[in-house]
Design an enzyme around this catalytic site. Sequence first.
Site, PDB file in Angstrom:
ATOM      1  N   SER A 144      18.719 -22.446 -35.430  1.00 38.20           N
ATOM      2  CA  SER A 144      19.434 -22.324 -36.698  1.00 38.20           C
ATOM      3  C   SER A 144      18.528 -21.677 -37.745  1.00 38.20           C
ATOM      4  CB  SER A 144      19.964 -23.691 -37.131  1.00 38.20           C
ATOM      5  OG  SER A 144      20.865 -23.577 -38.202  1.00 38.20           O
ATOM      6  N   GLU A 162      35.099 -11.717 -44.195  1.00 37.24           N
ATOM      7  CA  GLU A 162      35.503 -10.537 -44.947  1.00 37.24           C
ATOM      8  C   GLU A 162      35.115  -9.285 -44.167  1.00 37.24           C
ATOM      9  OE1 GLU A 162      33.972 -10.483 -48.935  1.00 37.24           O
ATOM     10  OE2 GLU A 162      33.994 -12.668 -49.080  1.00 37.24           O
ATOM     11  N   HIS A 186      24.740 -19.477 -35.592  1.00 37.72           N
ATOM     12  CA  HIS A 186      26.093 -20.058 -35.646  1.00 37.72           C
ATOM     13  C   HIS A 186      27.099 -18.906 -35.702  1.00 37.72           C
ATOM     14  CE1 HIS A 186      24.312 -24.022 -36.636  1.00 37.72           C
ATOM     15  NE2 HIS A 186      23.549 -23.368 -37.493  1.00 37.72           N
TER      16      HIS A 186
END
Length: 283
Positions: A144, A162, A186
């Site tokens: 992460s 977006e 992720h």
Amino acid sequence: MLQLDSQAHETKMPQSTKTAILVIGGAEDKVHGREILHTFFGRAGSGDARIGIIPSASREPSVIGERYQRIFEDMGAKEIKVLDIRDRVQAEDPQLQDYVEQCTGVFMTGGDQLRLCGLLADTPLMEKVRRRVQQGEITLAGTSAGAAVMGHHMIAGGGSGECPNRSLVDMATGLGIIPEVIVDQHFHNRNRMARLMSAVAEHPERLGIGIDEDTCALFERDGLLQVMGKGTVTIIDPGEMSYTNQPDVSATDPLSLHNLRVHILSYGDRYHLHKRSLIPQDC
């Protein structure tokens, strides 16, 4: 990056252990098969492993550090130390630096990548880690936030969902372990394709690497990347990009990115970082 010596340091690593860099997309399996964590443990020397855990990215470093400590204790590591650094001065501690010189593996946990870099970038301790990784003396893993810091350019934050645009991604300086990549984690789980494309548009000399949860891009010392875990690794290569309007539009305008190369790699797939080419399955 990865201009590493071919000679193992026999006094510090078992000669049969092949060091590597494990870049993990977060949420790796900690309970069942633990394949990614077992791979780190094995590459760090298995029963001879001396592991340093850096939980500095976390808001609860003692809790997360102890969790990984228990995992590697269960696997049978020879020695484990949680390097609970909460101030840059601690990264100058001679005892911590000495442990980093003697350990065989370093694991950086998740949390906030800006916090991790703020505490460790350009410190004596992190310089020792970087040098030993580059010389092939230790195995390094980051999950992460610990993955996000691997490049010279780092995604510090941003949005998702977006179209690519300059405002979608906030960039900062990472730890430069693998300078030629920009890592996002992720990845498909949080719909970050456009974010990584926006980062690559800003730094077209870099390679974008998007890593899903419970998935690892394992970098060998010769620049070979291999995928493991349950998800995919997305590679965005702008090397042949013919046009982008990135310098000419406002922050919220959609970006044009012509002739990007995009690869989606799953378990066992391999890619050569320096050649920027896929390795056929039968090789």
